[in-house]
Scaffold this motif. Structure first.
Motif, PDB file in Angstrom:
ATOM      1  N   ALA A  85       0.821  -1.217   0.000  1.00 56.84           N
ATOM      2  CA  ALA A  85       0.000   0.000   0.000  1.00 56.84           C
ATOM      3  C   ALA A  85       0.851   1.263   0.000  1.00 56.84           C
ATOM      4  CB  ALA A  85      -0.924  -0.015   1.216  1.00 56.84           C
ATOM      5  N   GLU A  86       2.027   1.194   0.664  1.00 58.19           N
ATOM      6  CA  GLU A  86       2.882   2.377   0.739  1.00 58.19           C
ATOM      7  C   GLU A  86       3.331   2.866  -0.631  1.00 58.19           C
ATOM      8  OE1 GLU A  86       3.511   0.130   4.604  1.00 58.19           O
ATOM      9  OE2 GLU A  86       3.386  -0.382   2.497  1.00 58.19           O
ATOM     10  N   PHE A  87       3.331   1.960  -1.621  1.00 57.03           N
ATOM     11  CA  PHE A  87       3.904   2.309  -2.918  1.00 57.03           C
ATOM     12  C   PHE A  87       2.893   2.351  -4.053  1.00 57.03           C
ATOM     13  CE2 PHE A  87       7.344   0.161  -0.476  1.00 57.03           C
ATOM     14  CZ  PHE A  87       8.102   1.293  -0.244  1.00 57.03           C
ATOM     15  N   VAL A  88       1.652   1.981  -3.803  1.00 58.45           N
ATOM     16  CA  VAL A  88       0.671   2.005  -4.888  1.00 58.45           C
ATOM     17  C   VAL A  88      -0.527   2.902  -4.593  1.00 58.45           C
ATOM     18  CG1 VAL A  88       1.324  -0.294  -5.705  1.00 58.45           C
ATOM     19  CG2 VAL A  88      -0.506  -0.073  -4.009  1.00 58.45           C
ATOM     20  N   GLN A  89      -0.698   3.312  -3.340  1.00 59.98           N
ATOM     21  CA  GLN A  89      -1.826   4.169  -3.004  1.00 59.98           C
ATOM     22  C   GLN A  89      -1.417   5.639  -3.041  1.00 59.98           C
ATOM     23  OE1 GLN A  89      -3.444   3.072   0.794  1.00 59.98           O
ATOM     24  NE2 GLN A  89      -4.430   1.221   0.030  1.00 59.98           N
ATOM     25  N   GLN A 351      -2.392   7.659  -8.903  1.00 65.46           N
ATOM     26  CA  GLN A 351      -1.050   7.095  -8.822  1.00 65.46           C
ATOM     27  C   GLN A 351      -0.766   6.246 -10.051  1.00 65.46           C
ATOM     28  OE1 GLN A 351       2.032   7.205  -7.901  1.00 65.46           O
ATOM     29  NE2 GLN A 351       1.918   6.511  -5.786  1.00 65.46           N
ATOM     30  N   LEU A 352       0.367   6.492 -10.699  1.00 61.30           N
ATOM     31  CA  LEU A 352       0.758   5.656 -11.832  1.00 61.30           C
ATOM     32  C   LEU A 352       1.032   4.237 -11.373  1.00 61.30           C
ATOM     33  CD1 LEU A 352       3.284   7.728 -13.995  1.00 61.30           C
ATOM     34  CD2 LEU A 352       0.940   7.120 -14.561  1.00 61.30           C
ATOM     35  N   LYS A 353       0.809   3.283 -12.256  1.00 55.81           N
ATOM     36  CA  LYS A 353       1.141   1.894 -11.941  1.00 55.81           C
ATOM     37  C   LYS A 353       2.658   1.746 -11.816  1.00 55.81           C
ATOM     38  CE  LYS A 353      -2.885  -0.176 -14.202  1.00 55.81           C
ATOM     39  NZ  LYS A 353      -3.520  -0.545 -12.953  1.00 55.81           N
ATOM     40  N   THR A 354       3.069   0.732 -11.067  1.00 52.97           N
ATOM     41  CA  THR A 354       4.490   0.506 -10.806  1.00 52.97           C
ATOM     42  C   THR A 354       5.303   0.428 -12.095  1.00 52.97           C
ATOM     43  OG1 THR A 354       3.982  -0.651  -8.746  1.00 52.97           O
ATOM     44  CG2 THR A 354       6.134  -1.058  -9.707  1.00 52.97           C
ATOM     45  N   LYS A 355       4.787  -0.285 -13.097  1.00 53.74           N
ATOM     46  CA  LYS A 355       5.530  -0.426 -14.351  1.00 53.74           C
ATOM     47  C   LYS A 355       5.710   0.911 -15.049  1.00 53.74           C
ATOM     48  CE  LYS A 355       4.568  -5.260 -15.500  1.00 53.74           C
ATOM     49  NZ  LYS A 355       3.981  -6.199 -16.486  1.00 53.74           N
ATOM     50  N   SER A 356       4.727   1.785 -14.939  1.00 54.19           N
ATOM     51  CA  SER A 356       4.826   3.100 -15.575  1.00 54.19           C
ATOM     52  C   SER A 356       5.876   3.959 -14.869  1.00 54.19           C
ATOM     53  CB  SER A 356       3.467   3.808 -15.558  1.00 54.19           C
ATOM     54  OG  SER A 356       2.531   3.116 -16.353  1.00 54.19           O
ATOM     55  N   VAL A 357       5.900   3.911 -13.543  1.00 57.20           N
ATOM     56  CA  VAL A 357       6.914   4.657 -12.790  1.00 57.20           C
ATOM     57  C   VAL A 357       8.305   4.108 -13.111  1.00 57.20           C
ATOM     58  CG1 VAL A 357       7.750   5.291 -10.491  1.00 57.20           C
ATOM     59  CG2 VAL A 357       5.294   5.246 -10.940  1.00 57.20           C
ATOM     60  N   ASP A 372      19.195   6.547  -8.793  1.00 50.75           N
ATOM     61  CA  ASP A 372      18.782   5.672  -7.702  1.00 50.75           C
ATOM     62  C   ASP A 372      18.227   4.361  -8.279  1.00 50.75           C
ATOM     63  OD1 ASP A 372      18.486   4.987  -5.078  1.00 50.75           O
ATOM     64  OD2 ASP A 372      17.021   6.525  -4.572  1.00 50.75           O
ATOM     65  N   LYS A 373      17.583   3.559  -7.446  1.00 47.06           N
ATOM     66  CA  LYS A 373      17.052   2.263  -7.870  1.00 47.06           C
ATOM     67  C   LYS A 373      15.950   2.415  -8.913  1.00 47.06           C
ATOM     68  CE  LYS A 373      17.716  -0.065  -3.404  1.00 47.06           C
ATOM     69  NZ  LYS A 373      17.004  -0.697  -2.266  1.00 47.06           N
ATOM     70  N   ILE A 374      15.930   1.489  -9.854  1.00 48.98           N
ATOM     71  CA  ILE A 374      14.808   1.370 -10.789  1.00 48.98           C
ATOM     72  C   ILE A 374      13.837   0.394 -10.128  1.00 48.98           C
ATOM     73  CG2 ILE A 374      14.084   0.773 -13.124  1.00 48.98           C
ATOM     74  CD1 ILE A 374      16.029   3.111 -13.038  1.00 48.98           C
ATOM     75  N   ASP A 375      12.887   0.935  -9.378  1.00 47.00           N
ATOM     76  CA  ASP A 375      12.022   0.067  -8.575  1.00 47.00           C
ATOM     77  C   ASP A 375      10.530   0.359  -8.723  1.00 47.00           C
ATOM     78  OD1 ASP A 375      11.876   2.486  -7.287  1.00 47.00           O
ATOM     79  OD2 ASP A 375      12.777   1.813  -5.410  1.00 47.00           O
ATOM     80  N   GLY A 376      10.187   1.342  -9.555  1.00 49.68           N
ATOM     81  CA  GLY A 376       8.771   1.647  -9.751  1.00 49.68           C
ATOM     82  C   GLY A 376       8.114   2.376  -8.605  1.00 49.68           C
ATOM     83  N   LYS A 377       8.929   2.908  -7.680  1.00 50.45           N
ATOM     84  CA  LYS A 377       8.392   3.618  -6.515  1.00 50.45           C
ATOM     85  C   LYS A 377       8.717   5.110  -6.644  1.00 50.45           C
ATOM     86  CE  LYS A 377       9.329  -0.530  -3.833  1.00 50.45           C
ATOM     87  NZ  LYS A 377      10.195  -1.153  -2.795  1.00 50.45           N
ATOM     88  N   TRP A 400       5.350  15.521 -10.014  1.00 48.11           N
ATOM     89  CA  TRP A 400       4.397  14.447  -9.755  1.00 48.11           C
ATOM     90  C   TRP A 400       4.317  13.542 -10.983  1.00 48.11           C
ATOM     91  CZ3 TRP A 400       2.561  11.996  -5.886  1.00 48.11           C
ATOM     92  CH2 TRP A 400       1.466  11.136  -6.018  1.00 48.11           C
ATOM     93  N   PRO A 401       4.538  12.230 -10.827  1.00 50.94           N
ATOM     94  CA  PRO A 401       4.530  11.313 -11.965  1.00 50.94           C
ATOM     95  C   PRO A 401       3.118  11.063 -12.487  1.00 50.94           C
ATOM     96  CG  PRO A 401       4.847  10.091  -9.920  1.00 50.94           C
ATOM     97  CD  PRO A 401       4.863  11.542  -9.554  1.00 50.94           C
ATOM     98  N   SER A 402       2.806  11.676 -13.612  1.00 52.95           N
ATOM     99  CA  SER A 402       1.464  11.555 -14.191  1.00 52.95           C
ATOM    100  C   SER A 402       1.539  10.906 -15.567  1.00 52.95           C
ATOM    101  CB  SER A 402       0.814  12.932 -14.307  1.00 52.95           C
ATOM    102  OG  SER A 402       1.523  13.720 -15.252  1.00 52.95           O
ATOM    103  N   GLU A 403       0.400  10.477 -16.038  1.00 56.20           N
ATOM    104  CA  GLU A 403       0.319   9.879 -17.369  1.00 56.20           C
ATOM    105  C   GLU A 403       0.748  10.889 -18.430  1.00 56.20           C
ATOM    106  OE1 GLU A 403       0.088   6.443 -19.013  1.00 56.20           O
ATOM    107  OE2 GLU A 403      -1.082   6.528 -17.149  1.00 56.20           O
ATOM    108  N   ALA A 404       0.397  12.177 -18.224  1.00 55.92           N
ATOM    109  CA  ALA A 404       0.737  13.215 -19.208  1.00 55.92           C
ATOM    110  C   ALA A 404       2.247  13.354 -19.353  1.00 55.92           C
ATOM    111  CB  ALA A 404       0.119  14.545 -18.790  1.00 55.92           C
TER     112      ALA A 404
END
Length: 413
Positions: A85-89, A351-357, A372-377, A400-404
């Motif tokens: 939840a910490e990384f997807v919400q 929130q963008l999906k992990t794969k998108s981040v 830093d790490k490529i971790d999707g967070k 802010w990581p957005s779809e746009a």
């Protein structure tokens, strides 16, 4: 039944049985390899002080759980951190006001119930009662939540097939030692998918390093003894650098032209300097507080609340490496003594999906903006790098990581 039908039926049964045997063969082979792996750990367990009787008893019939997240299995895509939840919400969903208010009210009651041990804990480790209570509340809802997995099975599976095999190999050996020494029974040794156990969710290595027997029973019982669990949490924070008398963070009202790319732990300055740059604290600060060094945190980029984070913020973050986790624990601890919510509300961000981040991080890394790490967070470093990209691309700078923004990156390749 006609003879032809009987022959056909027998053939179908034989064919089905053969398919079943063939399908189960890889599983049996995998389980045999798992059993061989567990058996190979005996010398390490023996060196750690585990008796042969304990090793045989606790590993007998032990099977892997391949449904766990964060595994690296052949032919199966990595599941990452299991949708933590910490990384997807979004912040508003994780630091939910109704949940904070409920836990704060319960925390106030527990602060009185456990006043004597909490006073001892603060005297010993310098960690205030609301902070350790907030960790207990976040981790297991003050003991109402029971971890769903057998700890030994989780640790063995992660050691055998996880993405962090070496770490979990050590955790598995330490878990056997805990069982050997009578620190916990196998029945009570329940854990999260990542192997954290007890009221305040410790890995075995955390237990060995930071476990405290506050009530004097001879064992640090973080599964049943609230004083032991809270003292152990406080010791873990103290051992990781907790500074007594220092808050975790200060909410501030950021200026309209705030540069969100400064929101990284490496950039810190006295709070007084932030105030001179028009970052206005929502509460009055003492001269000592104004002199404290702090870094900027904007969990939703230029949207939502902003904070000046102290050294203790990053100590809590070592308990769980998530900004939202620290915000939850810190805010919950505040609410046990002050009913005020955050002055600035969370925005209705998505929130963008992990794969998108992850794709965004890779693009930022190719541009030399992210290392830093490529971790999707989408943590502090990712948001700051994103802001730097937005500056260079002439986009609105909101960190802010957005779809746009992701679409703009894809279009620019």
């Amino acid at each position: 039944m006609p003879a032809g039908c009987r022959c056909l039926l027998a053939g179908l049964i034989a064919w089905t049985l053969a398919l079943s045997i063939a399908a189960s063969a890889p599983a049996r082979a995998a389980d045999a390899a798992f059993a061989q792996f567990i058996a190979s750990l005996w010398p390490e367990a023996q060196a750690a002080g585990v008796s042969r009787a304990t090793f045989e008893r606790e590993t007998a019939g032990l099977e892997p759980d391949y449904k766990l997240p964060d595994l690296a299995l052949p032919g199966r895509p990595s599941t990452g951190a299991g949708g933590q939840a910490e990384f997807v919400q979004v912040p508003a969903a994780y630091v939910k006001e109704a949940t904070i208010a409920r836990l704060a009210a319960e925390g106030q009651r527990l602060m009185q119930k456990y006043k004597a041990p909490l006073d001892r804990i603060e005297a010993m480790f310098g960690v205030p009662a609301p902070v350790v209570l907030a960790i207990w509340g976040r981790e297991t809802d003050f003991g109402r939540y029971t971890s769903p997995h057998d700890a030994l099975k989780v640790l063995a599976t992660q050691a055998y097939a996880g993405r962090r095999k070496d770490q979990y190999r050590t955790e598995f050996i330490l878990a056997l030692k805990m069982l050997n020494d009578g620190d916990v029974s196998r029945k009570d040794f329940r854990a999260s998918w990542a192997g954290a156990t007890g009221l305040t969710q410790f890995l075995p290595s955390d237990y060995v390093k930071h476990g405290v027997d506050l009530d004097g029973t001879g064992h640090a019982d973080i599964w049943h003894s609230v004083p032991d669990a809270l003292a152990s949490a406080a010791k873990q924070l103290a051992d990781k650098g907790w500074q007594p008398g220092v808050r975790w963070a200060y909410e501030v009202l950021a200026p309209v032209n705030a540069d969100c790319t400064m929101g990284v732990p490496e950039f810190k300055q006295p709070i007084g300097e932030w105030i001179r740059a028009r970052y206005a604290p929502v509460r009055r600060l003492s001269a000592t507080e104004v002199a404290q060094p702090a870094s900027l945190l904007q969990p939703e980029g230029t949207y939502g609340p902003a904070f000046l984070t102290t050294a203790n913020y990053f100590v809590i973050k070592q308990y769980n490496f998530s900004d939202l986790y620290v915000l939850f624990v810190g805010h919950l601890s505040d609410r046990m003594t002050d009913p005020s919510p955050f002055r600035t509300p969370w925005s209705a961000s998505s929130q963008l999906k992990t794969k998108s981040v992850e794709a965004m991080q890779k693009h930022l890394a190719r541009l030399g903006l992210y290392s830093d790490k490529i971790d999707g967070k989408a943590g502090m470093q990712t948001r700051a790098a994103l802001g730097a990209y937005q500056k260079s691309a002439g986009l609105k700078v909101d960190c802010w990581p957005s779809e746009a923004v992701l679409n703009a990156m894809n279009a620019g390749r």
